[in-house]
Design a protein around this motif. Structure first.
Motif: not given
Length: 354
Positions: A255-258, A272-276
């Motif tokens: 997870t990565n949120t700016s 907000s980015v979620l890698a799946v």
């Protein structure tokens, strides 16, 4: 070089300019920042600009040519009488003349090469529990230079250089100024913040609903990035989380949120980015909580087009098979019925002949 000791004098003047209301009912923290930018081209040429911010709302600025205050919000000017504004503008002009003279004098003494930039930032933050925090920082050519520890009124160098030690010594020996800073930061900032919050109450207490969208991108065949973009919300505080099969995904490397960034219309945005892993079989949704929503939440599911397509094909095939089965059954029954009619007709003819 002596810009730091004069830097906060300008900031103290700007406090009266830009911090002109109660904060007992605050629901979140507010920060006022006063900024000064002075570019020294040579000993006789310098450009100085000043800016006052409440969070990301520009309250006012200082015209670098006339040294007059430009009000950016209609509710700032009424905070003080016109005569007070005139006095403050005159004080700023006097301060800047001395500031430029002292900085150039220090630059010559310490062999500081031109051009260079002196930047100052000071302000205070007040919290809903009625506590506050004040701060002051000085930068030289874009690098942290000095910061003020308000608790014990000491200046701390941000870099170990001859220039920073020189500036620190000048400030520490200027006790009258340090006492003034303590009074301004510990008392005046908070008192004036009350008036500022009162005059800007309509703007500061407005609520704008967030708008959220979810989309996906594929940086590699083995990775799928789900992106939740949330924009147009105010106030600033917001909660954005990812749900996997209805359960919140804890923060981690996937997870990565700016940071929360300002929009031009005084609202905010973030991503907000979620890698799946592609085709992992889970369902995902982005959940947004914000004061403007009350006790509700925004829930934006991610629609996997491949899954939808496959589901659509399967449903279509099943429909085709069902229709075909019905047609076959209908044709079989019709044929059987026709055979029975033909057999009955034949038997009837044979009976008549007999």
């Amino acid at each position: 070089m002596q810009p730091p000791r004069r830097c906060l004098l300008l900031l103290s003047l700007l406090y009266f300019v830009l911090l002109p209301g109660t904060w007992a009912d605050l629901e979140e923290a507010f920060t006022v920042r006063l900024l000064q930018f002075s570019t020294f081209q040579n000993t006789s040429s310098v450009d100085t600009e000043g800016l006052g911010l409440l969070e990301d709302i520009e309250l006012g600025s200082l015209d670098k040519h006339t040294r007059k205050i430009r009000f950016r919000q209609p509710w700032v000017r009424p905070a003080l009488p016109r005569s007070d504004w005139d006095t403050i503008e005159n004080m700023i002009k006097i301060y800047l003349q001395k500031f430029h003279h002292l900085v150039n004098e220090g630059a010559v003494q310490k062999d500081v090469p031109y051009p260079f930039v002196a930047q100052c930032m000071a302000g205070c933050t007040i919290y809903p529990n009625k506590t506050s925090q004040t701060f002051a920082h000085v930068a030289y050519n874009g690098q942290d230079f000095l910061s003020l520890c308000v608790d014990n009124a000491t200046w701390l160098p941000s870099q170990d250089t001859d220039l920073s030690r020189y500036a620190q010594a000048v400030l520490q020996n200027y006790t009258a100024f340090t006492e003034l800073v303590e009074v301004l930061f510990n008392d005046t900032c908070i008192d004036d913040m009350e008036r500022l919050l009162l005059y800007g109450k309509t703007v500061l207490e407005r609520k704008k609903l967030p708008v959220a969208t979810v989309f996906a991108c594929t940086p590699s065949p083995a990775q799928l990035l789900l992106v939740c973009r949330v924009t147009g919300f105010y106030p600033r505080s917001i909660s954005v989380a990812w749900l996997r099969d209805g359960q919140e995904v804890p923060p981690g490397p996937d997870t990565n949120t700016s940071a929360i960034l300002p929009n031009a219309d005084l609202t905010y945005q973030l991503r907000s980015v979620l890698a799946v892993a592609p085709h992992d079989g889970h369902s995902y949704a982005c959940r947004v909580r914000h004061r403007s929503l009350g006790t509700r939440s925004l829930l934006i599911p991610w629609g996997n087009s491949e899954v939808v397509l496959i589901a659509g094909l399967v449903a279509g095939l099943l429909a085709v098979v069902a229709v075909a089965a019905v047609m076959v059954l209908w044709l079989w029954r019709r044929r059987k019925h026709r055979q029975m009619e033909e057999s009955t007709s034949r038997n009837s003819i044979l009976s008549k002949e007999a």
